[in-house]
Design a protein around this motif. Structure first.
Motif, PDB file in Angstrom:
ATOM      1  N   ASP A  87       0.820  -1.213   0.000  1.00 52.25           N
ATOM      2  CA  ASP A  87       0.000   0.000   0.000  1.00 52.25           C
ATOM      3  C   ASP A  87       0.854   1.263   0.000  1.00 52.25           C
ATOM      4  O   ASP A  87       0.325   2.363  -0.029  1.00 52.25           O
ATOM      5  CB  ASP A  87      -0.917  -0.005   1.223  1.00 52.25           C
ATOM      6  CG  ASP A  87      -2.064   0.990   1.091  1.00 52.25           C
ATOM      7  OD1 ASP A  87      -2.645   1.086  -0.016  1.00 52.25           O
ATOM      8  OD2 ASP A  87      -2.355   1.699   2.066  1.00 52.25           O
ATOM      9  N   GLY A  88       2.162   1.109   0.076  1.00 54.65           N
ATOM     10  CA  GLY A  88       3.052   2.273   0.068  1.00 54.65           C
ATOM     11  C   GLY A  88       3.580   2.648   1.431  1.00 54.65           C
ATOM     12  O   GLY A  88       4.450   3.510   1.545  1.00 54.65           O
ATOM     13  N   PRO A 114       7.920   0.971   2.343  1.00 54.19           N
ATOM     14  CA  PRO A 114       8.326  -0.218   1.578  1.00 54.19           C
ATOM     15  C   PRO A 114       9.811  -0.532   1.669  1.00 54.19           C
ATOM     16  O   PRO A 114      10.193  -1.686   1.833  1.00 54.19           O
ATOM     17  CB  PRO A 114       7.920   0.147   0.146  1.00 54.19           C
ATOM     18  CG  PRO A 114       6.712   1.015   0.323  1.00 54.19           C
ATOM     19  CD  PRO A 114       7.012   1.828   1.544  1.00 54.19           C
ATOM     20  N   ALA A 153       5.945   7.660   1.160  1.00 54.68           N
ATOM     21  CA  ALA A 153       5.019   6.601   0.740  1.00 54.68           C
ATOM     22  C   ALA A 153       4.609   6.794  -0.713  1.00 54.68           C
ATOM     23  O   ALA A 153       4.507   5.827  -1.487  1.00 54.68           O
ATOM     24  CB  ALA A 153       3.785   6.595   1.650  1.00 54.68           C
ATOM     25  N   GLN A 154       4.375   8.054  -1.101  1.00 54.63           N
ATOM     26  CA  GLN A 154       3.986   8.333  -2.486  1.00 54.63           C
ATOM     27  C   GLN A 154       5.108   7.969  -3.456  1.00 54.63           C
ATOM     28  O   GLN A 154       4.875   7.432  -4.540  1.00 54.63           O
ATOM     29  CB  GLN A 154       3.628   9.821  -2.625  1.00 54.63           C
ATOM     30  CG  GLN A 154       2.383  10.242  -1.865  1.00 54.63           C
ATOM     31  CD  GLN A 154       1.150   9.468  -2.318  1.00 54.63           C
ATOM     32  OE1 GLN A 154       0.784   9.497  -3.490  1.00 54.63           O
ATOM     33  NE2 GLN A 154       0.521   8.779  -1.386  1.00 54.63           N
ATOM     34  N   LYS A 157       5.588   3.815  -3.409  1.00 58.75           N
ATOM     35  CA  LYS A 157       4.483   2.889  -3.656  1.00 58.75           C
ATOM     36  C   LYS A 157       4.680   2.086  -4.935  1.00 58.75           C
ATOM     37  O   LYS A 157       4.415   0.881  -4.982  1.00 58.75           O
ATOM     38  CB  LYS A 157       3.164   3.657  -3.721  1.00 58.75           C
ATOM     39  CG  LYS A 157       1.936   2.756  -3.756  1.00 58.75           C
ATOM     40  CD  LYS A 157       0.656   3.557  -3.589  1.00 58.75           C
ATOM     41  CE  LYS A 157      -0.558   2.635  -3.539  1.00 58.75           C
ATOM     42  NZ  LYS A 157      -1.821   3.391  -3.326  1.00 58.75           N
ATOM     43  N   SER A 158       5.169   2.734  -5.994  1.00 59.03           N
ATOM     44  CA  SER A 158       5.329   2.041  -7.278  1.00 59.03           C
ATOM     45  C   SER A 158       6.464   1.024  -7.247  1.00 59.03           C
ATOM     46  O   SER A 158       6.580   0.185  -8.145  1.00 59.03           O
ATOM     47  CB  SER A 158       5.573   3.056  -8.396  1.00 59.03           C
ATOM     48  OG  SER A 158       6.737   3.825  -8.137  1.00 59.03           O
ATOM     49  N   ALA A 160       6.945  -0.955  -4.506  1.00 59.19           N
ATOM     50  CA  ALA A 160       6.591  -1.968  -3.508  1.00 59.19           C
ATOM     51  C   ALA A 160       6.585  -3.354  -4.142  1.00 59.19           C
ATOM     52  O   ALA A 160       6.092  -3.552  -5.253  1.00 59.19           O
ATOM     53  CB  ALA A 160       5.226  -1.655  -2.901  1.00 59.19           C
TER      54      ALA A 160
END
Length: 600
Positions: A87-88, A114, A153-154, A157-158, A160
């Motif tokens: 989920d990031g 992550p 997190a933003q 996320k990609s 993860a």
């Protein structure tokens, strides 16, 4: 006692104390892995515009006041961690609650990003014990924690669930453009001196900036960092009594001290003190006299000047420094003696026309031995006691990064003396059929020599040829030497080589009865091309050579200079191996190869 309700209420209360954060957190674990979210608003009005969200998980634990520590560990299952990662990331809270009174004792947190979870997963387990630290009481710090968690997190996320490359792997592939990290700070504008204090004991992610990826790849997570240093450079003149020594200085900041470093020579260390607390502060002085020969001379002169004046200036500000104390007196005497010796070395190197700075700090024992030999034999012009080299030929004397061309000559007193080969005219001969023929001492120099010697003084070469009776042999020797200069220029791009070659060619043109003018035209044009472009008159002369000359080397050279490569290659096709080998040894062949490479 409903621990979860007390715990979630405590988090909601702490978040509510800030002006731009809000939260929606369930107290019954209705979601599989999350209890809710913390929201970041644009301003204190909490409008719905541009709201940012970071998931949270809250756990309550009944304990006693004695169990409250600076940091704790808490068990989290693999499945939950994996869900957070995909989920990031999430902010994970553990709330310590007094098991008797139900009061909140302490809130702990960790940001499970992550990159961090991947590191946790290096060992396969069902349950992992993660470290948490106290959630800050300061509202600005709370905002920084939440906003920083959201921003990372933003970005992550990609990535993860994927294997992140290492910095070394990206570097080997040639795609690494740099590394970066960021941190969030609220309140006053951040200046370099504040960064160590802001970052102390915080955590951040290092991102690799790679070709074609504007976001950056998360490659390493650094937790609870300490001993942070930041450096700020100031472009201001540093002078002593109006004499400029340096045009910049640096401040190196830690959480408690500032180091002002000038020229990697003088370092002043003093406590980090707020503007409102400024007063007379203790300063520690350190001197570092290292580096190349010129750097050491400059540093010592700077220190001695400070001692003489009692300080120095940065811009228009006077900085008093007292070096007349007993602790510095012996050191200053040593520096005074050393700078006298260093200057004598530099003076000799200047007389030898050496522009490269001697890396005296890197001298080996053999280098020091050769330096002493140079200072004694050339500097003091004393004879050499022991000589094992052949006399009257060019020798190389190595001193650290310098290669010096010297010659050893036996005098009538029976003693041997050393001379700078490029600062003394010698009578040189070679024997042929029992006859001695006068030549220039520089006739036998080649490309390697022209790129090797740091004391090479090019003006003496033409002067030396001019001292020899003119003949076609002497002019041809000068021409061959000039071609070696051009080949050397193609390797090292030293403009003095090109200038000297041009001077020699102009001298050769004065004797048309002894050397073919076509040679001078071709060589003059290939010198010009290395400087820029041919003019119309040059091209006209080359056209005439390409049409009328009986010498195929001349014609091929003219075609190359005119960039008629097809015509030049027709001539090459008629050459045998010996002829082609001879032509390819001329510097004009370098121009041919350069043109072919440009055309692909």
């Amino acid at each position: 006692m409903d621990l979860e309700k007390i715990a979630t209420s405590a988090i909601v209360m702490e978040i509510s104390k800030t002006n731009i954060l809000s939260s929606f957190i369930n107290d019954g674990d209705k979601e599989p892995c999350w209890d809710g979210n913390i929201y970041i608003h644009e301003n204190a009005k909490h409008t719905k515009k541009n709201i940012k969200r970071i998931p949270t998980q809250v756990k309550g634990r009944a304990t006693t006041a004695k169990s409250v520590k600076e940091s704790i560990k808490y068990g989290v299952s693999y499945d939950d961690l994996n869900a957070y990662m995909m989920d990031g990331g999430t902010i994970f809270f553990v709330v310590y609650i007094d098991k008797e009174k139900g009061e909140v004792l302490q809130i702990y947190y960790t940001v499970l990003l992550p990159i961090k979870i991947k590191d946790i997963f290096k060992q396969k387990k069902k349950t992992y014990y993660v470290s948490l630290k106290k959630f800050p009481a300061d509202n600005k710090k709370k905002i920084e924690v939440v906003y920083d968690a959201y921003a990372n997190a933003q970005r992550q996320k990609s990535f993860a669930g994927t294997n992140s490359p290492t910095i070394e792997e990206l570097s080997k592939k040639g795609v690494l453009e740099g590394i970066s990290f960021h941190f969030v700070h609220t309140g006053e504008e951040v200046v370099p001196s504040m960064i160590p204090k802001i970052m102390e004991e915080n955590s951040f992610t290092i991102y690799a900036n790679v070709t074609g990826n504007p976001i950056g790849i998360p490659v390493e997570y650094c937790e609870n960092i300490s001993q942070v240093l930041t450096c700020q450079q100031f472009d201001r003149h540093v002078t002593v009594a109006g004499v400029k020594y340096y045009d910049k200085y640096q401040n190196i900041y830690s959480i408690s001290t500032v180091k002002t470093v000038i020229g990697n020579c003088l370092t002043m260390t003093y406590p980090m003190i707020e503007e409102t607390e400024k007063r007379k502060i203790p300063v520690t002085l350190e001197f570092s006299i290292n580096g190349t020969l010129r750097e050491q001379i400059k540093k010592i002169e700077f220190v001695i000047a400070i001692a003489t004046k009692g300080g120095f200036e940065i811009g228009d500000i006077d900085i008093p420094v007292s070096l007349n104390r007993e602790e510095f007196r012996e050191k200053l005497n040593e520096l005074t003696e050393r700078v006298h010796w260093l200057k004598s070395i530099q003076d000799l190197l200047n007389r030898m026309h050496i522009t490269r700075d001697l890396e005296i700090n890197k001298c080996t024992e053999e280098d020091k031995k050769n330096l002493n030999l140079l200072m004694t034999a050339l500097g003091e012009q004393k004879p050499i006691k022991d000589i094992s080299q052949d006399l009257n030929i060019l020798h190389t004397l190595k001193i650290s990064n310098l290669s010096l061309g010297v010659i050893y000559i036996k005098h009538t007193d029976g003693k041997y003396y050393m001379y700078d080969y490029f600062n003394k005219h010698l009578e040189a001969y070679y024997k042929i059929e029992g006859r001695e023929i006068r030549i220039s001492q520089f006739s036998t120099m080649n490309v390697k020599d022209f790129t090797k010697y740091d004391n090479m003084y090019l003006p003496i070469i033409l002067e030396d040829f001019k001292q020899i009776p003119i003949s076609s042999d002497i002019l041809n020797q000068a021409n061959c030497l000039m071609l070696e200069m051009l080949k050397a220029y193609d390797q090292c791009k030293l403009k003095d080589l090109l200038y000297t070659a041009e001077q020699i060619n102009e001298w050769l043109k004065q004797y048309p009865e002894l050397i073919e003018q076509d040679i001078c035209i071709i060589n003059g044009c290939q010198i010009t091309i290395r400087q820029g472009e041919l003019n119309y008159a040059d091209k006209a002369k080359l056209f005439a050579i390409s049409e009328k000359s009986n010498n195929m080397n001349y014609r091929a050279g003219a075609f190359i200079l005119l960039e008629y490569m097809d015509e030049a290659e027709k001539i090459f096709s008629s050459f045998n191996d010996t002829q082609m080998k001879e032509f390819s040894n001329y510097p004009i062949y370098n121009l041919y190869q350069r043109y072919k490479k440009k055309k692909g």
